[in-house]
Scaffold this motif. Sequence first.
Motif: not given
Length: 145
Positions: A55-76
């Motif tokens: 979670l710490t690494a994910l917070c750092k990575a998403c601050a620099v470059n947020p993901p652009t492709q949402p998870h399709e089924q979970a988003t629905i």
Amino acid sequence: MRRGPGGGPLRPSAPPLVLDFSPEGRSALGQAQTWLKSFSTDAFQRFTAKIGQELTALCKACAVNPPTQPHEQATIYYSRPVFSHRFRTGKTKQKRSSSGVWYVIFDLQDTNGDARPDLLRVVTIFHAASQAPWDTQGDESEESV
């Protein structure tokens, strides 16, 4: 041009996103820890340490470059863009084994209004061998028929 984990251009530097849990996410984390503790304290401790690191690494990575492709089924299922992160807590990689594989479903929020995410909220956490929350919808409708 170098690209970050989300596929977009890297921002030079950004402070890590603030980590938060939805009520469902906090409950899912507690259930996972309780379930693992019932097997062994070693598995519980390994999971707790690994989820913290991830979670710490994910917070750092998403601050620099947020993901652009949402998870399709979970988003629905959640009716908003949510993203998936896969990580492993097992000691060794086993071919075709879901042993130690977990998924974190999270969303990104802009709480300060600067048009960039500043908060990563964990929506849920589940083991790869368990049923994802959005997969339970079909089971309920089939049983009622």
